[in-house]
Design an enzyme around this catalytic site. Structure first.
Site, PDB file in Angstrom:
ATOM      1  N   CYS A  94      20.516 -16.899  43.828  1.00  0.00           N
ATOM      2  CA  CYS A  94      20.673 -17.653  42.596  1.00  0.00           C
ATOM      3  C   CYS A  94      20.937 -16.690  41.464  1.00  0.00           C
ATOM      4  O   CYS A  94      20.840 -15.478  41.620  1.00  0.00           O
ATOM      5  CB  CYS A  94      19.449 -18.514  42.313  1.00  0.00           C
ATOM      6  SG  CYS A  94      17.970 -17.530  42.079  1.00  0.00           S
ATOM      7  N   CYS A 150      18.353 -14.137  40.772  1.00  0.00           N
ATOM      8  CA  CYS A 150      18.324 -12.939  41.608  1.00  0.00           C
ATOM      9  C   CYS A 150      19.295 -11.898  41.068  1.00  0.00           C
ATOM     10  O   CYS A 150      18.988 -10.714  41.012  1.00  0.00           O
ATOM     11  CB  CYS A 150      18.740 -13.269  43.038  1.00  0.00           C
ATOM     12  SG  CYS A 150      17.871 -14.648  43.744  1.00  0.00           S
ATOM     13  N   ASP A 156      54.463 -19.750  22.522  1.00  0.00           N
ATOM     14  CA  ASP A 156      55.446 -18.706  22.260  1.00  0.00           C
ATOM     15  C   ASP A 156      56.780 -19.176  22.856  1.00  0.00           C
ATOM     16  O   ASP A 156      56.803 -20.027  23.723  1.00  0.00           O
ATOM     17  CB  ASP A 156      54.950 -17.433  22.947  1.00  0.00           C
ATOM     18  CG  ASP A 156      55.936 -16.308  22.848  1.00  0.00           C
ATOM     19  OD1 ASP A 156      56.220 -15.894  21.715  1.00  0.00           O
ATOM     20  OD2 ASP A 156      56.410 -15.842  23.894  1.00  0.00           O
TER      21      ASP A 156
HETATM   22  P1  ADP Z   1      59.319 -14.912  20.797  1.00  0.00           P
HETATM   23  O1  ADP Z   1      58.318 -15.060  19.713  1.00  0.00           O
HETATM   24  O2  ADP Z   1      60.304 -16.022  20.793  1.00  0.00           O
HETATM   25  O3  ADP Z   1      58.739 -14.682  22.144  1.00  0.00           O
HETATM   26  P2  ADP Z   1      59.743 -12.086  20.265  1.00  0.00           P
HETATM   27  O4  ADP Z   1      58.580 -11.968  19.352  1.00  0.00           O
HETATM   28  O5  ADP Z   1      59.654 -11.439  21.589  1.00  0.00           O
HETATM   29  O6  ADP Z   1      60.188 -13.606  20.448  1.00  0.00           O
HETATM   30  O7  ADP Z   1      61.017 -11.503  19.541  1.00  0.00           O
HETATM   31  C1  ADP Z   1      61.442 -12.033  18.315  1.00  0.00           C
HETATM   32  C2  ADP Z   1      62.812 -11.577  17.943  1.00  0.00           C
HETATM   33  O8  ADP Z   1      62.819 -10.158  17.763  1.00  0.00           O
HETATM   34  C3  ADP Z   1      63.852 -11.881  18.958  1.00  0.00           C
HETATM   35  O9  ADP Z   1      64.385 -13.175  18.789  1.00  0.00           O
HETATM   36  C4  ADP Z   1      64.900 -10.802  18.675  1.00  0.00           C
HETATM   37  O10 ADP Z   1      65.720 -11.209  17.619  1.00  0.00           O
HETATM   38  C5  ADP Z   1      64.073  -9.641  18.199  1.00  0.00           C
HETATM   39  N1  ADP Z   1      63.811  -8.663  19.271  1.00  0.00           N
HETATM   40  C6  ADP Z   1      62.601  -8.364  19.810  1.00  0.00           C
HETATM   41  N2  ADP Z   1      62.735  -7.419  20.754  1.00  0.00           N
HETATM   42  C7  ADP Z   1      64.035  -7.149  20.862  1.00  0.00           C
HETATM   43  C8  ADP Z   1      64.821  -6.256  21.674  1.00  0.00           C
HETATM   44  N3  ADP Z   1      64.295  -5.459  22.592  1.00  0.00           N
HETATM   45  N4  ADP Z   1      66.151  -6.243  21.469  1.00  0.00           N
HETATM   46  C9  ADP Z   1      66.709  -7.033  20.561  1.00  0.00           C
HETATM   47  N5  ADP Z   1      66.029  -7.881  19.795  1.00  0.00           N
HETATM   48  C10 ADP Z   1      64.724  -7.931  19.909  1.00  0.00           C
HETATM   49 MG    MG Z   2      57.656 -13.602  23.588  1.00  0.00          MG
END
Ligand code: ADP
Ligand code: MG
Length: 699
Positions: free
Chosen positions: A16, A19, A400
């Protein structure tokens, strides 16, 4: 600096939560102990200690002193499963069954006398013989009680043992014997109950690969899994279990990943695919280059998380512990009053034996364990009962976008040329800059580059800003790829984003040179899942995304949910906190890669499709091993059912105890029946909680 050592020590004899606590305390009180976790289901203690001050022998001695045993482990580490019946177990079984038969005979005789079927048979047995019979049956329980008393703990059998003494003092050895009999039967039911709930976790551990066929100097040799190293080539024949996490070098197979993802539809694996330990290669053999073995594999982590979940005790369970600590003194007081007022030793003994506080302690953990086990079998890892409780009362769902609401496999559909640069130049620079990014958009850019046969340029000093984009130095110039804010561009994508595209701006030395439009497909099962989520009582659903305003608006509009666009990872955390300040219980669903902080901040963070991604498995409270939105309403449903079952268990036990105590105190319930009655709530809880093992699902 001292480095800590970590050992996993099997511990037997715990049945339990109490223990677990006493094993935990006895180890923690030793010098040089950094942390101790004791797991009931897997029957082991995980200890981190400073080897300069403590060693396994001392820890083992402490466990044994607390009254539990440490079986000698053989050096292969993980030998689980059925062990041959040894002499000690055999003796125990014989004793148990003779006790059972004797008890049943005694019951029949007593019932017979009571009904007047036979004449006073038991009276012919001398009292001294009766006492010996009682002592034989009572002995193991008495030892537990004395051990607990020595550790200054009161367990439910303490009061019942006082009841046995009371019965013997008034010369009623038969009553004492029957109390002992039902105490033992109650114990057995309890062990059986706990065992059933643990089986789900044990079944999982039993699936851990034990051996692997590896290539050593050109020969295939079968070795224990502990001898396989990263880099080894492992050979898997058709129908065999894949023993390691790795990458397929050669061969083609359909792989059943149900052990990890809960999904029984097999997936195709061929050269370059990643495969997971404990999954099964059907129709085809594979040669695999090992990347991870044992506890480091995704399956190893699944097991660890499920084990830890057990240690993460729900708030309701803490409530139960507190409840029992009030309950026992109250029972003692009622017994004292019964004796002082009624001067009736039999009624007093009945009060002491009828109270079954152990059922309070059982009310939650069995239900929680059952749900965690049922979840794990379907690809839902729940890190603790607490999260089931929070989920059941959640009212806000934050989501997200990239990789969560959409498939996360975007494709570049358009390239807009700016400031006189060609498509090839724009894609070429973006391709090189995105070389090392893990973001799904980066993969889209690389794919577009490869598809168009664009050569990969030399680049240095890569830097990624989460939620914004990436930057690299190419041929002496500073190239940025990311959202509009990151690139500081003021041109728009000429309506491309209104169609739901994500725009990636590309700049060279602060000058915008092009825009890439990426289209990602929304997951088809989302609308139905969100509808179920609403029906389960989540009032507010909001999309949080780092993407631009019009893309977010388009997607949110299609799904009929609220949204906030152009959010950085830290903005997402702020939104979660804001809801929490207003008294909401927040669930956040993400892919766990760049939204890990928000997942961790949420009351319940759910990571989607997390098989193989370590950060996601660490950051989230609930891990969905496959990309399937239907699992979100499923887990909400599991949470609600679990809480309902726990509440029923409590209600039932409370009513039962109140009734039993009053009947016993007024002398209506004789001790013999009181003793028999006390094992009923345990059975009720077993039956009620094990319903959770059969959660509806698509297995
Ligand atoms: P979400 O919130 O939709 O998951 P992220 O926070 O991952 O999106 O990214 C938000 C934005 O940042 C993307 O829409 C893009 O415009 C830009 N971004 C993020 N990482 C990259 C990357 N590696 N290359 C190009 N754009 C990026
Ligand atoms: Mg994301």
């Amino acid at each position: 600096m001292t480095t800590l050592q970590r050992i996993e020590m099997p511990v037997r004899g715990m049945d339990c939560a109490g223990c677990c606590n006493s094993v935990q305390r006895s180890i923690a009180s030793l010098p040089g102990i950094e942390s101790v976790d004791v797991f009931l289901a897997s029957e082991k203690a995980v200890v981190q200690f400073d080897p300069a001050q403590a060693d396994p022998a001392v820890i083992r001695a402490a466990v044994e002193k607390a009254g539990y045993s440490v079986p000698a482990e053989d050096n292969t580490g993980e030998t689980k499963g059925t062990q041959p019946l040894n002499a000690a177990a055999f003796t125990r079984a014989v004793l148990f069954f003779s006790g059972l038969i004797f008890g049943v005979v005694l019951l029949i005789v007593v019932a017979g006398e009571w009904l007047g079927l036979f004449e006073a048979v038991t009276e012919r047995i001398p009292f001294a013989v009766g006492v010996v019979i009682v002592l034989i049956g009572w002995y193991p329980v008495l030892m537990n009680v004395l051990r607990a008393t020595w550790n200054r703990e009161v367990i439910s059998h303490t009061l019942m043992s006082v009841g046995v003494v009371a019965a013997l003092v008034v010369g009623q050895w038969i009553t004492a014997a029957i109390v002992v009999f039902f105490m033992r039967v109650g114990d057995y039911v309890e062990t059986f109950t706990a065992e059933r709930a643990r089986r789900a976790v044990k079944d999982l551990t039993a699936l851990a690969p034990q051996t692997a066929r590896v290539l050593r100097n050109g020969d295939e040799v079968e070795v224990p899994i502990v001898q396989v190293l990263a880099g080894d080539t492992v050979i898997v024949r058709p129908g065999e279990q894949i023993p390691v996490d790795g990458e397929v070098l050669e061969g083609q197979a359909t792989v059943n990943q149900a052990t990890i993802t809960g999904e029984s539809m097999p997936v195709e694996a061929g050269p370059g695919s990643n495969v997971f330990a404990a999954t099964i290669a059907q129709l085809g053999g594979l040669r695999i280059r090992t990347t991870r073995v044992g506890a480091d594999t995704t399956f190893g982590k699944v097991i660890r998380l499920v084990e830890e979940a057990e240690a993460n005790r729900a708030d309701v369970q803490r409530l139960a512990d507190r409840f029992s600590s009030y309950f026992l003194p109250v029972v003692a007081a009622i017994a004292a009053l019964t004796y002082l007022i009624g001067r009736d030793p039999l009624a007093t003994a009945a009060v002491l034996v009828v109270a079954c506080s152990c059922s309070f302690a059982l009310a939650t953990p069995i239900a929680v364990l059952a749900s965690i086990g049922a979840g794990a079998r379907r690809g839902i890892l729940i890190k603790g009962g607490k999260y089931l409780e929070l989920l059941a009362k959640a009212d806000v769902l934050l989501i997200d976008k990239t990789g969560t609401l959409t498939l996360g496999r975007p494709q570049i559909t358009d390239v807009v040329e700016l400031n006189g640069r060609s498509r090839e130049e724009i894609l070429g620079l973006a391709f090189a800059a995105e070389r090392y990014s893990e973001h799904p958009l980066a993969e889209a850019v690389r794919q577009a580059g490869r598809d168009r046969g664009i050569p990969l340029l030399e680049a240095q000093s890569f830097a990624a800003t989460p939620g914004m984009g990436v930057e690299a130095t190419i041929d002496g110039s500073r190239v940025r790829v990311g959202n509009r804010r990151f690139v500081e561009a003021n041109s728009d994508g000429t309506g491309l984003e209104a169609a739901g595209n994500t725009l990636l701006y590309v700049s060279e030395n602060e000058l915008p040179i092009g825009i890439l439009a990426a289209a990602d497909t929304p997951r088809p099962e989302v609308p139905a899942a969100l509808q179920q989520v609403r029906a389960l009582g989540i009032k507010e659903i909001r999309l949080l995304t780092g993407d631009n305003e019009s893309t977010a608006a388009t997607l949110a509009g299609q799904l009929g949910i609220d949204y906030q666009a152009e959010m950085l990872p830290e903005d997402k955390v702020e939104i979660v906190k804001e809801y929490q300040r207003r008294g909401h219980t927040v669930v956040m669903v993400g892919d766990g890669v760049n939204d890990a902080p928000a997942l961790a901040q949420a009351d319940v963070g759910i990571a989607m499709g997390a098989a193989g991604t370590d950060i996601a498995m660490e950051a989230a409270h609930i891990v969905l091993m496959r990309d399937d939105w239907a699992l979100v309403p499923d887990v909400l449903h599991i949470a609600r059912r679990t809480l309902r079952v726990v509440k029923m268990n409590f209600g039932f036990t409370t009513i039962y105890n109140l009734l039993g105590l009053s009947l016993a105190a007024f002398g209506i319930l004789p001790p013999i029946f009181a003793a028999a009655a006390q094992s009923i709530p345990d059975l009720g809880i077993l039956a009620n909680s094990s319903r959770l093992l059969r959660q509806k699902g698509r297995e």
